[in-house]
Design a protein around this motif. Structure first.
Motif, PDB file in Angstrom:
ATOM      1  N   LEU A  96       0.821  -1.211   0.000  1.00  0.00           N
ATOM      2  CA  LEU A  96       0.000   0.000   0.000  1.00  0.00           C
ATOM      3  C   LEU A  96       0.855   1.262   0.000  1.00  0.00           C
ATOM      4  N   LEU A  97       1.925   1.265   0.762  1.00  0.00           N
ATOM      5  CA  LEU A  97       2.803   2.440   0.770  1.00  0.00           C
ATOM      6  C   LEU A  97       3.434   2.660  -0.609  1.00  0.00           C
ATOM      7  N   ASN A  98       3.766   1.588  -1.302  1.00  0.00           N
ATOM      8  CA  ASN A  98       4.297   1.712  -2.665  1.00  0.00           C
ATOM      9  C   ASN A  98       3.243   2.267  -3.611  1.00  0.00           C
ATOM     10  N   ILE A  99       2.001   1.857  -3.423  1.00  0.00           N
ATOM     11  CA  ILE A  99       0.906   2.401  -4.235  1.00  0.00           C
ATOM     12  C   ILE A  99       0.791   3.903  -3.979  1.00  0.00           C
ATOM     13  N   TYR A 100       0.920   4.291  -2.717  1.00  0.00           N
ATOM     14  CA  TYR A 100       0.855   5.725  -2.378  1.00  0.00           C
ATOM     15  C   TYR A 100       2.007   6.504  -3.017  1.00  0.00           C
ATOM     16  N   ASP A 101       3.161   5.866  -3.123  1.00  0.00           N
ATOM     17  CA  ASP A 101       4.289   6.551  -3.766  1.00  0.00           C
ATOM     18  C   ASP A 101       3.984   6.868  -5.226  1.00  0.00           C
ATOM     19  N   SER A 102       3.194   6.006  -5.860  1.00  0.00           N
ATOM     20  CA  SER A 102       2.884   6.201  -7.281  1.00  0.00           C
ATOM     21  C   SER A 102       1.597   6.977  -7.527  1.00  0.00           C
ATOM     22  N   TYR A 103       0.585   6.721  -6.701  1.00  0.00           N
ATOM     23  CA  TYR A 103      -0.747   7.271  -6.982  1.00  0.00           C
ATOM     24  C   TYR A 103      -1.348   8.026  -5.805  1.00  0.00           C
ATOM     25  N   GLY A 104      -0.533   8.494  -4.901  1.00  0.00           N
ATOM     26  CA  GLY A 104      -0.994   9.106  -3.664  1.00  0.00           C
ATOM     27  C   GLY A 104      -2.019  10.212  -3.809  1.00  0.00           C
ATOM     28  N   ALA A 105      -1.909  11.008  -4.852  1.00  0.00           N
ATOM     29  CA  ALA A 105      -2.828  12.139  -5.011  1.00  0.00           C
ATOM     30  C   ALA A 105      -4.261  11.690  -5.257  1.00  0.00           C
ATOM     31  N   MET A 106      -4.430  10.474  -5.757  1.00  0.00           N
ATOM     32  CA  MET A 106      -5.775   9.967  -6.062  1.00  0.00           C
ATOM     33  C   MET A 106      -6.407   9.220  -4.886  1.00  0.00           C
ATOM     34  N   LEU A 107      -5.659   9.016  -3.832  1.00  0.00           N
ATOM     35  CA  LEU A 107      -6.102   8.147  -2.740  1.00  0.00           C
ATOM     36  C   LEU A 107      -6.329   8.926  -1.451  1.00  0.00           C
ATOM     37  N   PRO A 108      -7.195   8.397  -0.581  1.00  0.00           N
ATOM     38  CA  PRO A 108      -7.372   9.044   0.726  1.00  0.00           C
ATOM     39  C   PRO A 108      -6.082   8.954   1.538  1.00  0.00           C
ATOM     40  N   GLY A 109      -5.620  10.070   2.034  1.00  0.00           N
ATOM     41  CA  GLY A 109      -4.353  10.119   2.747  1.00  0.00           C
ATOM     42  C   GLY A 109      -4.325   9.348   4.056  1.00  0.00           C
ATOM     43  N   SER A 110      -5.467   9.111   4.621  1.00  0.00           N
ATOM     44  CA  SER A 110      -5.509   8.467   5.936  1.00  0.00           C
ATOM     45  C   SER A 110      -4.901   7.067   5.934  1.00  0.00           C
ATOM     46  N   TYR A 111      -5.072   6.315   4.846  1.00  0.00           N
ATOM     47  CA  TYR A 111      -4.565   4.941   4.840  1.00  0.00           C
ATOM     48  C   TYR A 111      -3.045   4.888   4.794  1.00  0.00           C
ATOM     49  N   LYS A 112      -2.421   5.874   4.196  1.00  0.00           N
ATOM     50  CA  LYS A 112      -0.954   5.925   4.206  1.00  0.00           C
ATOM     51  C   LYS A 112      -0.459   6.080   5.642  1.00  0.00           C
ATOM     52  N   LYS A 113      -1.071   6.986   6.349  1.00  0.00           N
ATOM     53  CA  LYS A 113      -0.692   7.206   7.751  1.00  0.00           C
ATOM     54  C   LYS A 113      -0.989   5.961   8.597  1.00  0.00           C
ATOM     55  N   LEU A 114      -2.154   5.357   8.368  1.00  0.00           N
ATOM     56  CA  LEU A 114      -2.530   4.158   9.117  1.00  0.00           C
ATOM     57  C   LEU A 114      -1.591   2.988   8.828  1.00  0.00           C
ATOM     58  N   CYS A 115      -1.117   2.883   7.597  1.00  0.00           N
ATOM     59  CA  CYS A 115      -0.156   1.825   7.259  1.00  0.00           C
ATOM     60  C   CYS A 115       1.144   2.014   8.036  1.00  0.00           C
ATOM     61  N   ASN A 116       1.626   3.240   8.093  1.00  0.00           N
ATOM     62  CA  ASN A 116       2.849   3.509   8.859  1.00  0.00           C
ATOM     63  C   ASN A 116       2.659   3.207  10.340  1.00  0.00           C
ATOM     64  N   ILE A 117       1.521   3.571  10.880  1.00  0.00           N
ATOM     65  CA  ILE A 117       1.223   3.272  12.284  1.00  0.00           C
ATOM     66  C   ILE A 117       1.175   1.758  12.492  1.00  0.00           C
ATOM     67  N   SER A 118       0.537   1.060  11.575  1.00  0.00           N
ATOM     68  CA  SER A 118       0.399  -0.395  11.701  1.00  0.00           C
ATOM     69  C   SER A 118       1.748  -1.094  11.615  1.00  0.00           C
ATOM     70  N   ILE A 119       2.611  -0.646  10.721  1.00  0.00           N
ATOM     71  CA  ILE A 119       3.952  -1.234  10.632  1.00  0.00           C
ATOM     72  C   ILE A 119       4.693  -1.066  11.954  1.00  0.00           C
ATOM     73  N   ASN A 120       4.508   0.073  12.591  1.00  0.00           N
ATOM     74  CA  ASN A 120       5.164   0.310  13.882  1.00  0.00           C
ATOM     75  C   ASN A 120       4.584  -0.531  15.013  1.00  0.00           C
ATOM     76  N   GLN A 121       3.464  -1.194  14.778  1.00  0.00           N
ATOM     77  CA  GLN A 121       2.878  -2.093  15.780  1.00  0.00           C
ATOM     78  C   GLN A 121       3.449  -3.511  15.696  1.00  0.00           C
ATOM     79  N   ILE A 122       4.215  -3.769  14.649  1.00  0.00           N
ATOM     80  CA  ILE A 122       4.901  -5.061  14.544  1.00  0.00           C
ATOM     81  C   ILE A 122       6.049  -5.041  15.540  1.00  0.00           C
ATOM     82  N   PRO A 123       6.216  -6.099  16.335  1.00  0.00           N
ATOM     83  CA  PRO A 123       7.313  -6.112  17.315  1.00  0.00           C
ATOM     84  C   PRO A 123       8.661  -5.797  16.654  1.00  0.00           C
ATOM     85  N   ALA A 124       9.478  -5.022  17.330  1.00  0.00           N
ATOM     86  CA  ALA A 124      10.736  -4.514  16.776  1.00  0.00           C
ATOM     87  C   ALA A 124      11.635  -5.626  16.254  1.00  0.00           C
TER      88      ALA A 124
END
Length: 132
Positions: A96-124
């Motif tokens: 999804l983050l790669n999709i945002y890198d290519s097509y971010g302007a067409m997509l709701p910005g909230s999911y990019k932020k939520l993806c980053n938050i979710s990745i940070n929930q994976i144990p270190a």
């Protein structure tokens, strides 16, 4: 008090009944929003298999719309995260983050932020392994 206990027991029994029955098909007339809501309802009762089926159905039926694809795929990633399937979750969020890198302007910005938050929930420790 007795009514409350009876009501709680009835609710628990109902949830158990629904959580044991895996969803096998979704009517064709359901919209993407309705199917996503169904998936969220299954997540709420920890029926991840049925929820996953809902989100995959949304992708199959409506995935040509990038906004719908991103929403359903994000929800799949959350299921993987809840089940501690960190490799699948990480791959999903990174896709999804790669999709945002290519097509971010067409997509709701909230999911990019939520993806980053979710990745940070994976144990270190697991995250370090996945990033290699």
């Amino acid at each position: 008090m007795k009514k409350l206990i009876t009501l709680a027991a009835l609710f628990a029994a109902t949830m158990l009944l629904f959580s044991c029955k895996t969803l096998k098909e979704i009517p064709e007339d359901k919209s993407s929003a309705q199917i996503i809501q169904m998936g969220q309802n299954y997540v709420a009762i920890a029926d991840y298999k049925s929820a996953e089926f809902c989100y995959e159905t949304v992708i199959d039926r409506y995935g040509n719309d990038p906004r719908i694809y991103v929403e359903a795929k994000y929800e799949l990633g959350r299921i993987y995260l809840a089940q501690r399937k960190y490799d699948k979750a990480y791959a999903t969020f990174n896709e999804l983050l790669n999709i945002y890198d290519s097509y971010g302007a067409m997509l709701p910005g909230s999911y990019k932020k939520l993806c980053n938050i979710s990745i940070n929930q994976i144990p270190a420790i697991k995250l370090q392994e996945l990033q290699k």
